[in-house]
Design a protein around this motif. Structure first.
Motif, PDB file in Angstrom:
ATOM      1  N   ALA A 118       0.610 -28.598  15.539  1.00 28.11           N
ATOM      2  CA  ALA A 118      -0.546 -29.465  15.309  1.00 28.11           C
ATOM      3  C   ALA A 118      -0.102 -30.913  15.465  1.00 28.11           C
ATOM      4  N   LYS A 119      -0.945 -31.741  16.048  1.00 25.91           N
ATOM      5  CA  LYS A 119      -0.617 -33.154  16.225  1.00 25.91           C
ATOM      6  C   LYS A 119      -0.511 -33.879  14.899  1.00 25.91           C
ATOM      7  N   TYR A 120      -1.164 -33.343  13.874  1.00 25.06           N
ATOM      8  CA  TYR A 120      -1.237 -34.019  12.580  1.00 25.06           C
ATOM      9  C   TYR A 120      -0.264 -33.469  11.540  1.00 25.06           C
ATOM     10  N   ALA A 121       0.590 -32.496  11.930  1.00 20.04           N
ATOM     11  CA  ALA A 121       1.495 -31.894  10.944  1.00 20.04           C
ATOM     12  C   ALA A 121       2.708 -31.297  11.656  1.00 20.04           C
ATOM     13  N   VAL A 122       3.722 -31.011  10.864  1.00 15.00           N
ATOM     14  CA  VAL A 122       4.920 -30.364  11.396  1.00 15.00           C
ATOM     15  C   VAL A 122       5.228 -29.165  10.509  1.00 15.00           C
ATOM     16  N   LEU A 123       5.611 -28.062  11.118  1.00 12.17           N
ATOM     17  CA  LEU A 123       6.038 -26.895  10.349  1.00 12.17           C
ATOM     18  C   LEU A 123       7.405 -27.210   9.751  1.00 12.17           C
ATOM     19  N   THR A 124       7.542 -27.022   8.467  1.00  8.04           N
ATOM     20  CA  THR A 124       8.819 -27.334   7.817  1.00  8.04           C
ATOM     21  C   THR A 124       9.709 -26.117   7.676  1.00  8.04           C
ATOM     22  N   SER A 125       9.136 -24.924   7.821  1.00  4.14           N
ATOM     23  CA  SER A 125       9.957 -23.714   7.817  1.00  4.14           C
ATOM     24  C   SER A 125       9.134 -22.543   8.302  1.00  4.14           C
ATOM     25  N   GLY A 126       9.832 -21.509   8.643  1.00  2.00           N
ATOM     26  CA  GLY A 126       9.193 -20.231   8.940  1.00  2.00           C
ATOM     27  C   GLY A 126       9.455 -19.342   7.740  1.00  2.00           C
ATOM     28  N   ILE A 127       9.498 -18.053   7.969  1.00  2.00           N
ATOM     29  CA  ILE A 127       9.836 -17.123   6.898  1.00  2.00           C
ATOM     30  C   ILE A 127      11.325 -17.257   6.624  1.00  2.00           C
ATOM     31  N   GLN A 128      11.689 -17.365   5.363  1.00  2.00           N
ATOM     32  CA  GLN A 128      13.096 -17.488   4.996  1.00  2.00           C
ATOM     33  C   GLN A 128      13.438 -16.471   3.923  1.00  2.00           C
ATOM     34  N   PHE A 129      14.728 -16.102   3.867  1.00  2.07           N
ATOM     35  CA  PHE A 129      15.191 -15.146   2.870  1.00  2.07           C
ATOM     36  C   PHE A 129      16.576 -15.541   2.392  1.00  2.07           C
ATOM     37  N   GLN A 130      16.987 -14.933   1.293  1.00  2.00           N
ATOM     38  CA  GLN A 130      18.319 -15.147   0.727  1.00  2.00           C
ATOM     39  C   GLN A 130      19.075 -13.829   0.825  1.00  2.00           C
ATOM     40  N   LEU A 131      20.202 -13.819   1.525  1.00  2.00           N
ATOM     41  CA  LEU A 131      21.000 -12.609   1.658  1.00  2.00           C
ATOM     42  C   LEU A 131      21.670 -12.278   0.331  1.00  2.00           C
ATOM     43  N   HIS A 132      21.700 -11.003  -0.023  1.00  2.00           N
ATOM     44  CA  HIS A 132      22.371 -10.573  -1.260  1.00  2.00           C
ATOM     45  C   HIS A 132      23.883 -10.742  -1.153  1.00  2.00           C
ATOM     46  N   ASP A 133      24.432 -10.406   0.007  1.00  2.00           N
ATOM     47  CA  ASP A 133      25.881 -10.500   0.231  1.00  2.00           C
ATOM     48  C   ASP A 133      26.099 -11.163   1.592  1.00  2.00           C
ATOM     49  N   SER A 134      26.016 -12.487   1.607  1.00  2.00           N
ATOM     50  CA  SER A 134      26.054 -13.201   2.889  1.00  2.00           C
ATOM     51  C   SER A 134      27.354 -12.967   3.643  1.00  2.00           C
ATOM     52  N   LYS A 135      28.469 -12.840   2.959  1.00  2.00           N
ATOM     53  CA  LYS A 135      29.752 -12.609   3.645  1.00  2.00           C
ATOM     54  C   LYS A 135      29.703 -11.300   4.442  1.00  2.00           C
ATOM     55  N   GLU A 136      29.217 -10.231   3.809  1.00  2.00           N
ATOM     56  CA  GLU A 136      29.142  -8.927   4.474  1.00  2.00           C
ATOM     57  C   GLU A 136      28.131  -8.954   5.621  1.00  2.00           C
ATOM     58  N   VAL A 137      26.963  -9.532   5.374  1.00  2.00           N
ATOM     59  CA  VAL A 137      25.912  -9.545   6.397  1.00  2.00           C
ATOM     60  C   VAL A 137      26.311 -10.420   7.585  1.00  2.00           C
ATOM     61  N   LEU A 138      26.847 -11.590   7.326  1.00  2.00           N
ATOM     62  CA  LEU A 138      27.268 -12.465   8.427  1.00  2.00           C
ATOM     63  C   LEU A 138      28.368 -11.803   9.246  1.00  2.00           C
ATOM     64  N   SER A 139      29.269 -11.102   8.604  1.00  2.00           N
ATOM     65  CA  SER A 139      30.315 -10.368   9.322  1.00  2.00           C
ATOM     66  C   SER A 139      29.689  -9.310  10.227  1.00  2.00           C
ATOM     67  N   ARG A 140      28.704  -8.562   9.709  1.00  2.00           N
ATOM     68  CA  ARG A 140      28.021  -7.543  10.506  1.00  2.00           C
ATOM     69  C   ARG A 140      27.286  -8.180  11.675  1.00  2.00           C
ATOM     70  N   TRP A 141      26.591  -9.303  11.423  1.00  2.00           N
ATOM     71  CA  TRP A 141      25.876  -9.977  12.505  1.00  2.00           C
ATOM     72  C   TRP A 141      26.837 -10.418  13.605  1.00  2.00           C
ATOM     73  N   LYS A 142      27.968 -10.977  13.222  1.00  2.00           N
ATOM     74  CA  LYS A 142      28.951 -11.428  14.222  1.00  2.00           C
ATOM     75  C   LYS A 142      29.450 -10.253  15.051  1.00  2.00           C
ATOM     76  N   GLN A 143      29.724  -9.119  14.404  1.00  2.00           N
ATOM     77  CA  GLN A 143      30.156  -7.926  15.133  1.00  2.00           C
ATOM     78  C   GLN A 143      29.056  -7.425  16.060  1.00  2.00           C
ATOM     79  N   SER A 144      27.819  -7.459  15.584  1.00  2.00           N
ATOM     80  CA  SER A 144      26.687  -7.023  16.404  1.00  2.00           C
ATOM     81  C   SER A 144      26.558  -7.892  17.651  1.00  2.00           C
ATOM     82  N   ILE A 145      26.626  -9.196  17.462  1.00  2.00           N
ATOM     83  CA  ILE A 145      26.491 -10.110  18.597  1.00  2.00           C
ATOM     84  C   ILE A 145      27.643  -9.938  19.577  1.00  2.00           C
ATOM     85  N   GLU A 146      28.863  -9.775  19.077  1.00  2.00           N
ATOM     86  CA  GLU A 146      30.004  -9.515  19.964  1.00  2.00           C
ATOM     87  C   GLU A 146      29.780  -8.248  20.775  1.00  2.00           C
ATOM     88  N   ALA A 147      29.284  -7.188  20.131  1.00  2.00           N
ATOM     89  CA  ALA A 147      29.022  -5.929  20.836  1.00  2.00           C
ATOM     90  C   ALA A 147      27.947  -6.108  21.897  1.00  2.00           C
TER      91      ALA A 147
END
Length: 156
Positions: A118-147
């Protein structure tokens, strides 16, 4: 007919890097069931990676409604918010050989992109979440992307 392309801001967001910074951002994956109903699921930056300006790789959990719909009709739309704008990106999909147990892998060709703001506004975020175990999830995501990216080296 011009080939649809991902805007630069979207390509940067989907580059498979800086996952720590993107760990709270969710995108909506929309598909259509065999009965013709819309189905929406959330995906993360660990499941969708831009390979080029017009192509992505998408990992989804195996045997889910989303994966079944994409196998049946080869189409999906992803909705995300980047840099104050919403983007609705339609993909034509091709199922690829599975690279990770428990997942289905698809290559998506960009069919259309709609930028929404919109010309009169800016979106400040989309849907956001908090990971329960960010270390484990980020590790899995990195492995997924590498694969996923390893499949590109042999595709040529």
């Amino acid at each position: 007919m011009n080939k649809a392309e991902l805007p630069k801001a979207v390509r940067v967001f989907l580059n498979g890097k800086d996952l720590e910074r993107k760990q709270h951002d969710a995108m909506l994956l929309s598909t259509v069931t065999s009965e013709g109903f819309p189905h929406v699921a959330m995906i993360s930056a660990g499941e969708l990676v831009a390979i080029s300006s017009s192509r992505v790789k998408l990992l989804v959990w195996k045997d889910t409604t989303s994966s079944t719909n994409m196998i049946q009709n080869h189409k999906a739309t992803v909705t995300l918010v980047v840099e104050g704008k919403a983007y609705y990106i339609k993909f034509s999909l091709k199922k690829e050989a599975t690279v990770l147990s428990g997942y289905e892998l698809f290559t998506g060709e960009v069919a259309a992109v709609k930028e929404d703001y919109a010309k009169y506004a800016v979106l400040t975020s989309g849907i956001q979440f908090q990971l329960h175990d960010s270390k484990e999830v980020l590790s899995r995501w990195k492995q997924s992307i590498e694969a996923v990216l390893s499949t590109e080296k042999t595709d040529s």
